[in-house]
Design an enzyme around this catalytic site. Structure first.
Site, PDB file in Angstrom:
ATOM      1  N   SER A 185       0.831  -1.194   0.000  1.00 13.46           N
ATOM      2  CA  SER A 185       0.000   0.000   0.000  1.00 13.46           C
ATOM      3  C   SER A 185       0.875   1.258   0.000  1.00 13.46           C
ATOM      4  O   SER A 185       1.672   1.453  -0.920  1.00 13.46           O
ATOM      5  CB  SER A 185      -0.961  -0.036   1.198  1.00 13.46           C
ATOM      6  OG  SER A 185      -1.971   0.931   1.060  1.00 13.46           O
ATOM      7  N   GLU A 306      -9.165  -4.729  -4.744  1.00 11.82           N
ATOM      8  CA  GLU A 306      -8.585  -3.801  -3.771  1.00 11.82           C
ATOM      9  C   GLU A 306      -9.634  -2.894  -3.117  1.00 11.82           C
ATOM     10  O   GLU A 306      -9.666  -2.720  -1.892  1.00 11.82           O
ATOM     11  CB  GLU A 306      -7.525  -2.924  -4.454  1.00 11.82           C
ATOM     12  CG  GLU A 306      -6.353  -3.668  -5.067  1.00 11.82           C
ATOM     13  CD  GLU A 306      -5.252  -3.940  -4.072  1.00 11.82           C
ATOM     14  OE1 GLU A 306      -5.419  -3.624  -2.877  1.00 11.82           O
ATOM     15  OE2 GLU A 306      -4.209  -4.472  -4.495  1.00 11.82           O
ATOM     16  N   HIS A 378      -8.061  -5.155  -0.423  1.00  9.11           N
ATOM     17  CA  HIS A 378      -6.788  -4.580   0.002  1.00  9.11           C
ATOM     18  C   HIS A 378      -6.370  -5.173   1.347  1.00  9.11           C
ATOM     19  O   HIS A 378      -7.176  -5.278   2.264  1.00  9.11           O
ATOM     20  CB  HIS A 378      -6.981  -3.067   0.133  1.00  9.11           C
ATOM     21  CG  HIS A 378      -5.728  -2.262   0.214  1.00  9.11           C
ATOM     22  ND1 HIS A 378      -4.847  -2.152  -0.833  1.00  9.11           N
ATOM     23  CD2 HIS A 378      -5.225  -1.499   1.214  1.00  9.11           C
ATOM     24  CE1 HIS A 378      -3.853  -1.354  -0.484  1.00  9.11           C
ATOM     25  NE2 HIS A 378      -4.050  -0.951   0.759  1.00  9.11           N
TER      26      HIS A 378
END
Length: 443
Positions: A185, A306, A378
């Site tokens: 990330s 995600e 995610h």
């Protein structure tokens, strides 16, 4: 049992874990005043205790309803947070591959001490050295306000940590000429920033970018100025002297306002800024981030869904889903934003690196827990690489999954990451990235 090494500014005392690894916590790699760049640590006399986690960058509490749950091992917060953890099979004269972990958290949360991010399984299974630094976050790390805060201080902290690794890895049984930086990330986005910098050349030799939000690019002058206006209006006083509690309050207000109605615009307002040292302008960054492609092997990929982790359960999305027949449209929106923010830009970066002569591998991780509303969202790949069962026990994104069922895939994934760190290739059956070739799918 204690173990002592000489590294950095003097001798440090770590401890031997229950599984026989040597762990050193809270090692200072730099120091910095508020809104100032990092500087070398003053040497110390005697033996410094490194058995407890150091303070983390000031940050808001982790939301208990977040996809990962609430982390274990959360020490105190302090602006003097530039410290790192080293985990090694032994502080000997071996030259093992070194993995440097840059945590995520939208540039406002995260810490090397979170149980989520423990590297014990990687170290045990791969005979590698694992290093995890803290860096400044939020307004303290990324506010760009002329005359007050230069921006990109968190990125400079990461550079300082990598220099420390170069200078000290050998003391922990690591090879400073075999460093792989791994980020997820915001940590992966940071790596893409670092890859454009001459200052980072030679500090790492391989890079793993997991779920890099490369659609974010860099904050331009207009976006950085808007963030600064929102922040200073919320703070109402000089940021250089305001108590850290007020900094965090104003930071949170800025994030809420920047996210807009329903909190749907989730682009972090505090993030790396263009045309602020050490970063160039946006256009130059987009071209220069592949400048050293032949020198840095890259493994880059995303999860399949995600944006589920950001949008599922959001008030605006929940309202839309109440209308009959909208579920398909909402799913299409999530998929479209995933392609725009994560998938498309990651593949474009992989194409760019390969075109410049880089050795690149790409992937899509599409596993989802049976009872989780987030699917392959995610962060869902993290439990397969880092932490342990206790750390991930209450993670909503793993709802309905038995830890035993994750073990086999986790071992395969760690083996691929470790192979990449050693050889530059994740596994024999994993094809190198090429334009128009579909990324390798996991599992």
């Amino acid at each position: 049992m204690d173990t002592v090494v000489a590294a950095g500014g003097g001798k440090i005392r770590g401890f031997v874990t229950g599984d026989g690894l040597a762990e050193f916590r809270g090692i200072p790699f730099a120091r910095a005043s508020r809104f100032a760049p990092p500087e070398p640590v003053e040497p110390w006399t005697g033996v410094r205790d490194a058995t407890r986690h150091g303070p983390v960058s000031p940050q808001p509490p982790v939301r208990p309803d977040g996809v990962m749950g609430v982390p274990r091992d959360v020490p105190g917060q302090d602006e003097d947070c530039l410290n790192l953890t080293v985990l090694t099979p032994a502080a000997d004269d071996r030259r093992r591959p070194v993995l440097v972990w840059l945590h995520g958290g939208a540039y406002v949360t995260g810490a090397n001490s979170f149980g989520f991010y423990g590297g014990h399984r990687l170290v045990t299974e791969g005979d590698v050295v694992f290093v995890a630094p803290n860096y400044r976050l939020g307004a303290l790390g990324y506010l760009r306000l002329p005359g007050v805060a230069p921006g990109n201080l968190g990125l400079l902290d990461q550079l300082a940590a990598l220099r420390w690794v170069r200078d000290n890895a050998a003391a922990f049984g690591g090879d400073p000429d075999d460093v792989t930086v791994v980020g997820q990330s915001a940590g992966a986005h940071s790596i893409a920033c670092l890859m454009a910098l001459p200052e980072a050349r030679g500090l790492f030799h391989r890079a793993v970018l997991q779920s890099a939000p490369l659609g974010l690019k860099l904050a331009g002058a207009r976006a950085a100025a808007r963030t600064a206006r929102l922040f200073t209006a919320a703070l109402g006083r000089d940021p250089r002297t305001a108590p850290v509690e007020e900094i965090l309050r104003a930071q949170e207000e800025t994030i809420v306002k920047a996210a807009g109605p329903g909190g749907l615009y989730s682009v972090p307002p505090f993030s790396p800024a263009a045309d602020a040292a050490p970063l160039p302008g946006v256009t130059q960054w987009l071209s220069q981030r592949a400048r050293f492609a032949p020198e840095v092997d890259v493994l880059i990929g995303t999860t399949a869904a995600e944006m589920n982790s950001f949008l599922t359960g959001k008030p605006g999305i929940v309202q839309l889903e109440r209308f009959p027949g909208t579920a398909h449209a909402v799913a299409a929106v999530k998929a479209g934003i995933t392609r725009w923010m994560f998938g498309g830009p990651s593949r474009a970066f992989a194409d760019q690196l390969a075109a410049r002569g880089g050795r690149v591998y790409s992937y899509v991780f599409d596993w989802g827990a049976p009872d989780s509303p987030y699917g392959a969202g995610h962060c869902v790949d993290l439990p397969f690489l880092l932490g342990d069962e206790v750390s991930w026990r209450d993670a909503p994104m793993l709802a309905g999954a038995e830890w035993a069922s994750l073990t086999e895939l986790g071992r395969e994934l760690r083996s691929a990451w470790l192979s990449f760190a050693r050889t530059g290739a994740p596994s024999p059956g994993w094809p190198r990235h090429a334009p128009k070739r579909a990324p390798h799918h996991l599992p």
